[in-house]
Design a protein around this motif. Structure first.
Motif, short mmCIF file in Angstrom:
data_model
loop_
_atom_site.label_atom_id
_atom_site.label_comp_id
_atom_site.label_asym_id
_atom_site.label_seq_id
_atom_site.Cartn_x
_atom_site.Cartn_y
_atom_site.Cartn_z
N ALA A 1 -3.76 10.14 4.59
CA ALA A 1 -3.56 10.28 6.03
C ALA A 1 -2.98 11.67 6.31
CB ALA A 1 -2.63 9.19 6.56
N ARG B 1 -4.02 5.21 0.17
CA ARG B 1 -4.77 5.74 1.31
C ARG B 1 -4.26 7.13 1.67
NH1 ARG B 1 -6.34 0.43 4.92
NH2 ARG B 1 -6.08 -1.07 3.21
N VAL C 1 0.63 5.06 1.37
CA VAL C 1 -0.05 5.97 2.29
C VAL C 1 0.48 7.37 2.03
CG1 VAL C 1 -0.59 6.51 4.69
CG2 VAL C 1 -0.24 4.13 3.99
N ASP D 1 -3.27 -0.03 -3.71
CA ASP D 1 -4.02 0.37 -2.51
C ASP D 1 -3.47 1.72 -2.06
OD1 ASP D 1 -5.25 0.70 -0.06
OD2 ASP D 1 -4.71 -1.28 0.71
N VAL E 1 -4.23 5.07 10.21
CA VAL E 1 -4.18 4.39 8.92
C VAL E 1 -3.19 3.23 8.97
CG1 VAL E 1 -3.58 4.64 6.48
CG2 VAL E 1 -4.93 6.40 7.63
N ARG F 1 -7.44 15.30 -0.41
CA ARG F 1 -8.26 14.13 -0.77
C ARG F 1 -8.46 14.05 -2.29
NH1 ARG F 1 -10.20 12.00 3.87
NH2 ARG F 1 -10.32 13.41 5.67
N PRO G 1 0.81 -1.22 0.00
CA PRO G 1 0.00 0.00 0.00
C PRO G 1 0.84 1.27 0.00
CG PRO G 1 -0.82 -1.56 1.63
CD PRO G 1 0.49 -2.09 1.15
N ASP H 1 -4.67 0.39 10.86
CA ASP H 1 -5.65 -0.30 10.03
C ASP H 1 -4.96 -1.31 9.11
OD1 ASP H 1 -7.76 1.07 11.13
OD2 ASP H 1 -7.95 2.51 9.48
N LEU H 2 -3.84 -0.91 8.54
CA LEU H 2 -3.11 -1.82 7.66
C LEU H 2 -2.64 -3.06 8.42
CD1 LEU H 2 -0.99 0.73 5.59
CD2 LEU H 2 -2.92 -0.63 4.76
#
Length: 239
Positions: free
Chosen positions: A39, A37, A5, A35, A51, A21, A3, A54-55
């Motif tokens: 943050a 994300r 981030v 993926d 975040v 965003r 991922p 969560d991963l």
């Protein structure tokens, strides 16, 4: 895939988080198999520690964090590594900041509002400002580079923590013969500090023109993916 981030500073101004965003949405659209994300370090949600946790809970073992920061100052050098270290169970590679790789984006934003071939133009390159002199010098060096390359007068100015401020920068440009003033943005997103810069600039010169922050340019999303790829390759080599 590991991922990505994307971590921005965060702001009490909702326009800032909205711009971040939107940028992250463009990154995700450009890399649909990745993926991606969003943050924030502080002031906006989700926080980077949440975040990353969560991963971990989802079973990920690795992540690449790309700082959505323009300078290598306290947030990049101290805050972000400290927050990453708070989350055990995840190997995190922190990519380089975006930095002066976005200088052409900032220049094009300037050229959209000012005639950069005008010999009477004076340009204030406005940035956040840092207690780390080296970070401020990067901005000052970029202003000098623009001046040498394009022929207009240019100086850096800072919203906080460093000098000169915008009024002093405008006065310096006037003393050097500038007849028209433009403010180039060294900010990723709108927010309270860019608003402060704009208010000071308009007070110093009601005819000033103001360039937009950088996040909306598609090259920013491209650079974030480039930073991810470079950091991932370096992490793979060292594994």
């Amino acid at each position: 895939m590991i991922p990505l981030v994307a971590v921005a500073h965060g702001s009490r101004d909702p326009r800032s988080a909205a711009a971040v965003r939107a940028l992250v949405a463009r990154i995700a659209a450009a890399a649909p198999d990745l993926d991606v994300r969003v943050a924030f370090l502080d002031l906006s949600e989700p926080l980077v520690t949440d975040v990353l946790r969560d991963l971990v809970s989802e079973g990920h073992r690795d992540a690449v964090v790309v700082p959505l920061l323009l300078g290598s100052a306290f947030h990049a050098r101290v805050d972000l590594p400290a927050l990453v270290a708070e989350v055990p169970g995840l190997r995190v590679t922190i990519a380089d900041v975006l930095g002066t790789a976005l200088s052409e984006v900032a220049f094009d934003r300037l050229a959209a509002v000012a005639d950069v071939s005008d010999p009477g133009l004076g340009v204030v390159l406005a940035a956040v400002g840092s207690s780390r002199a080296a970070a401020n010098e990067v901005v000052a060096t970029l202003a000098r580079r623009w001046q040498a390359r394009h022929g207009f007068r240019a100086v850096a100015a800072f919203a906080s923590a460093a000098k000169p401020d915008v009024p002093a920068a405008v006065a310096k440009l006037r003393a050097r013969g500038a007849r028209r003033i433009a403010v180039a943005s060294w900010f990723l997103a709108p927010g309270l500090l860019p608003d402060r810069i704009a208010a000071q600039a308009r007070a110093a010169d009601p005819a000033v023109v103001l360039a937009e922050p950088l996040a909306g340019d598609p090259r920013v999303a491209e650079l974030v993916l480039e930073r991810y790829t470079t950091a991932l390759a370096a992490a793979t080599r060292s594994a």
